[in-house]
Design a protein around this motif. Structure first.
Motif, PDB file in Angstrom:
ATOM      1  N   MET A   1       0.909  -1.110  -0.041  1.00 31.68           N
ATOM      2  CA  MET A   1       0.089   0.195   0.167  1.00 31.68           C
ATOM      3  C   MET A   1       0.755   1.260  -0.044  1.00 31.68           C
ATOM      4  SD  MET A   1      -3.211  -1.066   0.134  1.00 31.68           S
ATOM      5  CE  MET A   1      -3.177  -2.725  -0.579  1.00 31.68           C
ATOM      6  N   LYS A   2       1.180   1.758  -1.182  1.00 30.07           N
ATOM      7  CA  LYS A   2       2.243   2.764  -1.320  1.00 30.07           C
ATOM      8  C   LYS A   2       1.627   4.209  -0.760  1.00 30.07           C
ATOM      9  CE  LYS A   2       4.835   5.015  -4.970  1.00 30.07           C
ATOM     10  NZ  LYS A   2       4.618   5.474  -6.413  1.00 30.07           N
ATOM     11  N   SER A   3       0.315   4.280  -1.159  1.00 32.16           N
ATOM     12  CA  SER A   3      -0.143   5.711  -0.537  1.00 32.16           C
ATOM     13  C   SER A   3      -0.042   5.753   0.798  1.00 32.16           C
ATOM     14  CB  SER A   3      -1.525   5.469  -1.010  1.00 32.16           C
ATOM     15  OG  SER A   3      -2.139   4.631  -0.859  1.00 32.16           O
ATOM     16  N   LEU A   4      -0.135   4.639   1.727  1.00 29.62           N
ATOM     17  CA  LEU A   4      -0.047   4.675   3.147  1.00 29.62           C
ATOM     18  C   LEU A   4       1.352   5.094   3.445  1.00 29.62           C
ATOM     19  CD1 LEU A   4      -2.567   2.122   4.186  1.00 29.62           C
ATOM     20  CD2 LEU A   4      -3.026   4.392   3.984  1.00 29.62           C
ATOM     21  N   SER A   5       2.292   4.266   2.914  1.00 29.71           N
ATOM     22  CA  SER A   5       3.795   4.539   3.146  1.00 29.71           C
ATOM     23  C   SER A   5       3.997   5.877   3.005  1.00 29.71           C
ATOM     24  CB  SER A   5       4.595   3.580   2.281  1.00 29.71           C
ATOM     25  OG  SER A   5       4.521   4.282   1.105  1.00 29.71           O
ATOM     26  N   LEU A   6       3.581   6.745   2.309  1.00 32.17           N
ATOM     27  CA  LEU A   6       3.629   7.999   1.894  1.00 32.17           C
ATOM     28  C   LEU A   6       3.523   9.046   3.266  1.00 32.17           C
ATOM     29  CD1 LEU A   6       1.687   8.912  -1.660  1.00 32.17           C
ATOM     30  CD2 LEU A   6       4.376   8.521  -0.892  1.00 32.17           C
ATOM     31  N   PHE A 151     -11.291   3.183   3.463  1.00 30.60           N
ATOM     32  CA  PHE A 151     -12.209   2.894   2.311  1.00 30.60           C
ATOM     33  C   PHE A 151     -12.362   4.365   1.513  1.00 30.60           C
ATOM     34  CE2 PHE A 151     -16.764   3.245   1.026  1.00 30.60           C
ATOM     35  CZ  PHE A 151     -16.797   1.954   0.520  1.00 30.60           C
ATOM     36  N   THR A 152     -12.413   5.450   2.116  1.00 30.70           N
ATOM     37  CA  THR A 152     -12.447   6.552   1.312  1.00 30.70           C
ATOM     38  C   THR A 152     -11.258   6.768   0.581  1.00 30.70           C
ATOM     39  OG1 THR A 152     -13.653   7.516   3.266  1.00 30.70           O
ATOM     40  CG2 THR A 152     -12.904   9.345   1.216  1.00 30.70           C
ATOM     41  N   LEU A 153     -10.198   6.560   0.994  1.00 35.38           N
ATOM     42  CA  LEU A 153      -8.832   6.955   0.292  1.00 35.38           C
ATOM     43  C   LEU A 153      -8.887   5.714  -1.181  1.00 35.38           C
ATOM     44  CD1 LEU A 153      -5.929   7.843  -0.037  1.00 35.38           C
ATOM     45  CD2 LEU A 153      -5.304   6.049   1.471  1.00 35.38           C
ATOM     46  N   GLY A 154      -9.218   4.497  -0.855  1.00 39.86           N
ATOM     47  CA  GLY A 154      -9.267   3.633  -1.933  1.00 39.86           C
ATOM     48  C   GLY A 154     -10.189   4.010  -3.221  1.00 39.86           C
ATOM     49  N   LEU A 155     -11.334   4.521  -2.844  1.00 44.70           N
ATOM     50  CA  LEU A 155     -12.246   5.165  -3.813  1.00 44.70           C
ATOM     51  C   LEU A 155     -11.638   6.326  -4.393  1.00 44.70           C
ATOM     52  CD1 LEU A 155     -15.966   4.748  -2.302  1.00 44.70           C
ATOM     53  CD2 LEU A 155     -14.526   3.377  -3.931  1.00 44.70           C
ATOM     54  N   ALA A 156     -11.019   7.250  -3.678  1.00 50.31           N
ATOM     55  CA  ALA A 156     -10.450   8.681  -4.103  1.00 50.31           C
ATOM     56  C   ALA A 156      -9.270   8.277  -4.976  1.00 50.31           C
ATOM     57  CB  ALA A 156      -9.924   9.317  -2.825  1.00 50.31           C
ATOM     58  N   LEU A 157      -8.252   7.274  -4.855  1.00 47.33           N
ATOM     59  CA  LEU A 157      -7.412   7.028  -5.831  1.00 47.33           C
ATOM     60  C   LEU A 157      -8.102   6.493  -6.972  1.00 47.33           C
ATOM     61  CD1 LEU A 157      -5.016   5.181  -3.460  1.00 47.33           C
ATOM     62  CD2 LEU A 157      -4.480   7.281  -4.760  1.00 47.33           C
ATOM     63  N   CYS A 235     -12.576  -2.267   3.066  1.00 50.42           N
ATOM     64  CA  CYS A 235     -11.499  -1.208   3.175  1.00 50.42           C
ATOM     65  C   CYS A 235     -10.284  -1.984   2.163  1.00 50.42           C
ATOM     66  CB  CYS A 235     -10.813  -1.131   4.605  1.00 50.42           C
ATOM     67  SG  CYS A 235     -11.741  -0.217   5.451  1.00 50.42           S
ATOM     68  N   GLY A 236     -10.013  -3.177   2.497  1.00 45.51           N
ATOM     69  CA  GLY A 236      -8.869  -3.940   1.752  1.00 45.51           C
ATOM     70  C   GLY A 236      -9.279  -3.824   0.272  1.00 45.51           C
ATOM     71  N   PHE A 237     -10.498  -4.356   0.055  1.00 45.82           N
ATOM     72  CA  PHE A 237     -10.754  -4.415  -1.481  1.00 45.82           C
ATOM     73  C   PHE A 237     -10.975  -3.030  -1.999  1.00 45.82           C
ATOM     74  CE2 PHE A 237     -14.270  -4.355  -4.774  1.00 45.82           C
ATOM     75  CZ  PHE A 237     -13.567  -5.728  -5.567  1.00 45.82           C
ATOM     76  N   SER A 238     -11.137  -1.869  -1.328  1.00 44.25           N
ATOM     77  CA  SER A 238     -11.268  -0.378  -1.967  1.00 44.25           C
ATOM     78  C   SER A 238      -9.766  -0.232  -2.274  1.00 44.25           C
ATOM     79  CB  SER A 238     -11.925   0.394  -0.959  1.00 44.25           C
ATOM     80  OG  SER A 238     -11.430   1.691  -1.348  1.00 44.25           O
ATOM     81  N   LEU A 239      -8.901  -0.079  -1.177  1.00 47.31           N
ATOM     82  CA  LEU A 239      -7.727   0.084  -1.110  1.00 47.31           C
ATOM     83  C   LEU A 239      -6.856  -0.486  -2.490  1.00 47.31           C
ATOM     84  CD1 LEU A 239      -5.994   0.840   2.226  1.00 47.31           C
ATOM     85  CD2 LEU A 239      -6.108   2.447   0.087  1.00 47.31           C
TER      86      LEU A 239
END
Lengths: 257, 693
Positions: A1-6, A151-157, A235-239
């Motif tokens: 999950m690259k976006s979270l490592s940011l 969940f929101t982050l996944g959808l936003a990406l 969440c996992g699915f969305s991300l």
């Protein structure tokens, strides 16, 4: 999950962008960040008035019921609407700096969650006064916020990368979100839905999260473990979906905007 | 350099965009190749100018270097921190203030806030936008934008600095400052990539040039060479080629490509600078619009060098610097160029430069016009690196500098020399044509080649130049009793019994046009008719479209009748015209009816004496008499025409010569902007020389 490592590798950029988003959002306005909860509260008040006095809802503490649903929902809706256009909106940054592009939708989502948390903290005393038990449920509330964020982050990406390619997505998004809002038990409880249509709520991915929020704030009845499990899964699915699509499209961003 | 790796390495890089072509009926998606196999490396410390027409792929290349794009095919390797100035305003958020934007950018450049705060001071000092730093960026002008952006880019300590042609937005001051900064940056061993259409900047900043066109790297070499190749290709041909190429099969296409290359080569040869040198060390380099002259290694001419100017219809001062230039022929002994002008200036010139056996360089210019709208004001200008000199005084030759022996000698009699100080220690010398009455045209339209100018650059030895300094111009002498009048080159001296009565310029005329005095000594004079007692001369003037006719007649032993006429050939803003007599400073008193007054004794700048007279004698005539010990009384008696007046002054303030200056002048008011073309009486009157010793 690259976006979270940011959050760790590019935290300076992230927080600066969030700061920029907040400043730009309230540039020139007098009340500033107060709008973060004035708006949802006003909306809740209006809807509450309509539903209690005109539709005569048989729900106890209906205003609190609506607020517990409205705050997370408006956070999701705002984050999605803004992140859909976030890549074109930040084109000047992307043309100047070679930074991980996930940081752009991420910063938008974080911004909306900052607003959400501000509003939540503002209304939390009311909930605690009405239901003193709420204090016990604060860890659950934290978990709810965290899951909701992922969940929101996944959808936003997903949306942000999709919108670069196809601007029509943003056009339909507003209507779609309204439609989704009415299909989601925000203004009504699940019990009110006729048995025949109940399935619509059950397939609605927002429903489990709302239930967790309600459980911790308003104390809906039971089934919390089931909702948590489904929420984590969602969440996992969305991300996963968001990250995958974003990574595939990101190389083309500059060529398309 | 510890880091031996190249700063930038491109290996066979391809990059393509997908573009949508929207027509009325359909949308076609097409892949557009911005870069087609580009390879080059840039070592740390190099400065590279990237040039090429719009849409050549320059920006794509820069974005690849900046890491904003990834190559479709091939490898891009970058070593070091890149800071870039690609798009105006990139990286700035319009709603945030300049300061907030700097802090935001700092994090994007991976600087800590503390680091940034430390640099803030010098960034602000360089950007120099004052209190605007705390104003939202959306209120900035483009200039402020670029100031702040550049200042930031250069202060974030990059290893590679990329600048995409946005410096042009700043004012001169800032541009110079930025170029200085970039140069300083270079000396620290950092890499600079500059995209520009400003060759001067490219030359100044960069050693190496890349020339990109249609996605291909066409040239990679020293910046001068690349600039030369960039200037040459002409767009029209590329378009024609593309149009043809779309229709042809491979064989034909190859043929067309070959044709095009050949054409291009030809064109390059026509435009390339050509050189002509002679044994004496004189050397000439002719490039489009500029001809420069060298003596040994010393450059004699500067800026525009040698050029011609002429008036064509309403176009004043058309210059060869704006002509289209083509070298027709070049050999060891001669260079022939054809010059043509764009637009409605239907003029062609042929310049022939030739070596002569005696070691000179000859220049002959011929000219042809379509409709003969050419007018008098033709001149050949030569901008010098130093001060010119006119040995021989008179009109024939000019020296190109006090410390060399190169003379520019006119080959035709209708040209005179002039000199003009255009900046401190630098002079323009010129040969300019004289105005003359139009001759009746022998043939119809002016389709023939006519001589425009001919002259020689001649290396003389010192003695010859010294010899040329002695003027041997024989004056024409009129005699009446013991009074004599000597006329030479637009001025006349009076003498009696061997004593000179005049000084300095003697009798002369002068015109004040566009803020400059032009006097009769600058004109070229020819005797139309003359004997001992009467002289009729004609003077053709340079600069001012005027021809003067002087009729001077001795009437007995004490009276000179003077009648001056002037033909104005075109409407000319002549503000003042005058006829003047400069008398010897031995004249101490003056009178004009009645009292005798003394001239102030000292002729100094401070003691400036000037008086206007309008009195008349008993007969109603105007006169002004001057007296002096041992001098005959001289009376200046013009018949004043309407608006004319007599002015008397000490001439000491004018120049070194001390003299009594008697004018008969007419000054036009500002409501009379010019003298229309026509014939005018300039002066009519007498000079009496009476009694005395």
């Amino acid at each position: 999950m690259k976006s979270l490592s940011l959050f760790i590798t590019h935290r300076d950029i992230l927080w600066n962008l969030v700061g920029k988003n907040l400043k730009a959002r309230y540039a020139g306005s007098v009340l500033g960040i107060l709008w973060a909860f004035i708006n949802p509260l006003l909306l809740a008040a209006i809807i509450g008035f309509v539903f209690t006095n005109i539709f005569r809802m048989p729900v106890e503490n209906f205003y609190l019921f609506i607020i517990a649903g409205m705050l997370p929902w408006s956070c999701l809706a705002g984050a999605l609407q803004e992140s859909a256009l976030s890549i074109p909106a930040h084109v000047s940054l992307l043309k100047q700096f070679s930074i991980p592009r996930e940081v752009v939708p991420l910063s938008v989502v974080v911004t909306h969650f900052v607003l959400f948390l501000t509003a939540l903290l503002a209304v939390l005393p009311i909930f605690i006064l009405s239901y003193p038990k709420t204090v016990m449920f604060l860890p659950l509330l934290a978990a709810a916020v965290l899951l909701w964020f992922l969940f929101t982050l996944g959808l936003a990406l997903l949306l942000s990368s999709w919108c670069v390619q196809n601007r029509d997505v943003h056009q339909i998004l507003g209507t779609f979100l309204t439609f989704w809002l009415w299909l989601t038990p925000v203004f009504y409880s699940v019990d009110m839905i006729p048995e025949f249509y109940r399935w619509m709520v059950l397939v609605n991915p927002v429903y489990p999260f709302l239930q967790i929020f309600r459980e911790s704030l308003w104390h809906a009845s039971g089934g919390i473990v089931r909702f948590l499990a489904v929420g984590i899964l969602l969440c996992g699915f969305s991300l996963a979906a968001g990250s995958y699509v974003f990574a595939r499209k990101e190389g083309d961003f500059l060529k398309r905007i | 350099m510890i880091d031996k790796q190249p700063a930038i390495a491109f290996r066979n890089v391809f990059e393509a965009y997908e573009v949508e072509i929207k027509t009325d009926h359909q949308i076609i998606r097409e892949s557009f190749e911005a870069l087609k196999g580009v390879s080059f490396t840039v070592q740390p410390g190099e400065s590279v100018a990237v040039m090429g027409p719009n849409g050549a792929g320059k920006s794509t290349m820069l974005r690849l270097i900046a890491g904003l794009l990834r190559p479709e095919k091939g490898d891009v390797n970058i070593h070091g921190r890149v800071s870039s100035l690609l798009d105006l305003g990139a990286g700035f958020h319009p709603e945030l203030t300049g300061r907030d934007n700097l802090l935001l950018n700092a994090s994007l450049y991976n600087f800590s806030r503390a680091d940034m705060n430390a640099r803030l001071e010098s960034i602000l000092a360089f950007a120099d936008i004052g209190k605007f730093i705390d104003v939202p960026v959306r209120c900035y002008s483009q200039g402020m934008y670029v100031r702040l952006a550049f200042s930031l880019a250069i202060h974030v300590d990059p290893d590679i600095l990329i600048i995409d042609d946005c410096l042009a937005v700043g004012d001169d001051n800032f541009r110079l400052k930025s170029i200085d900064k970039v140069l300083e940056f270079r000396t620290r061993g950092k890499t600079v990539i500059l995209v520009t259409h400003d060759f001067a900047a490219a030359r100044q900043v960069c050693d190496r040039g890349l020339y990109i066109r249609e996605g291909r790297l066409l040239r990679d070499g020293p910046v001068e060479e690349v600039i030369a190749s960039y200037v040459t290709p002409v767009k029209v041909d590329a378009d024609r080629y593309r149009f043809l190429a779309a229709k042809l099969d491979d064989d034909e296409r190859r043929q067309v490509e070959q044709d095009r290359l050949k054409q291009q080569e030809l064109r390059e040869r026509r435009l390339a600078p050509v050189e002509l040198s002679v044994a004496g060390g004189l050397r000439l380099i002719a490039a489009p619009g500029k001809v420069q002259l060298f003596m040994d290694s010393c450059q004699l001419t500067d800026e525009d060098g040698i050029r011609v100017l002429f008036d064509y219809g309403d176009n004043l001062d058309v210059t060869s610097a704006t002509a289209k230039w083509r070298v027709l022929q070049t050999s060891r002994d001669s260079v022939i160029c054809l010059l043509r002008w764009a637009g409605n200036i239907q003029v062609s010139q042929i310049w022939r430069w030739a070596r002569t056996a005696s070691g000179d360089i000859d220049l002959r210019i011929e000219m042809r016009t379509r409709d003969g709208r050419l007018t008098g004001n033709r001149r050949v200008e030569c901008r010098l690196t130093g001060l010119g000199d006119t040995p021989g005084g008179k009109n024939k030759s000019v020296r190109l500098g006090a410390d060399n022996n190169v003379l520019f000698i006119t080959g035709s009699s209708d040209q005179v020399t002039g000199r003009y100080l255009y900046s401190k220690g630098r002079e323009t010398i010129y040969f300019l044509s004289l105005w003359d009455e139009p001759k009746p045209e022998t043939s119809g339209p002016e389709r023939r080649w006519k001589p425009f100018f001919s002259g020689t650059f001649h290396v003389a030895d010192q003695e010859k130049i010294a010899a040329a300094n002695i003027v041997d111009e024989k004056p024409h002498v009129l005699t009446g009793g013991d009074v004599q009048l000597f006329f030479a080159g637009g001025r006349a001296d009076l003498g009696r019994s061997g004593k000179r009565l005049t000084s300095g310029m003697g009798l002369y005329t002068s015109l004040y046009v566009r803020g400059v005095w032009h006097d009769s000594a600058q004109a070229r004079w020819s005797v139309l008719n003359g004997d001992d007692a009467r002289l009729l001369v004609k003077g053709c003037w340079p600069w001012v479209p005027v021809v003067q006719f002087w009729d001077i007649q001795m009437e007995g032993s004490d009276r000179i009748q003077i009648n001056l006429r002037m033909k104005v050939l075109r409407d000319t803003p002549i503000r003042v015209y005058e006829t003047a007599l400069m008398l010897n400073s031995d004249y101490r008193q003056w009178s004009s009816g009645g009292h005798v007054n003394a001239f102030p004794s000292d002729v100094t700048k401070d003691d400036f004496f000037r008086i206007c007279l309008s009195s008349r004698d008993a007969d109603g005539k105007n006169y002004l008499a001057c007296h002096g010990e041992g001098m005959p009384e001289t009376v200046f008696a013009p018949a004043l025409l309407p608006g004319q007046r007599i002015v008397l002054e000490n001439a000491g303030h004018v120049g070194a010569t001390e003299a009594r200056l008697l004018h008969c002048m007419k000054v036009f008011g500002h409501q009379e902007p010019f003298m229309p073309a026509g014939e005018y009486q300039l002066f009519n009157g007498h000079i009496y020389i009476k009694g005395g010793s």
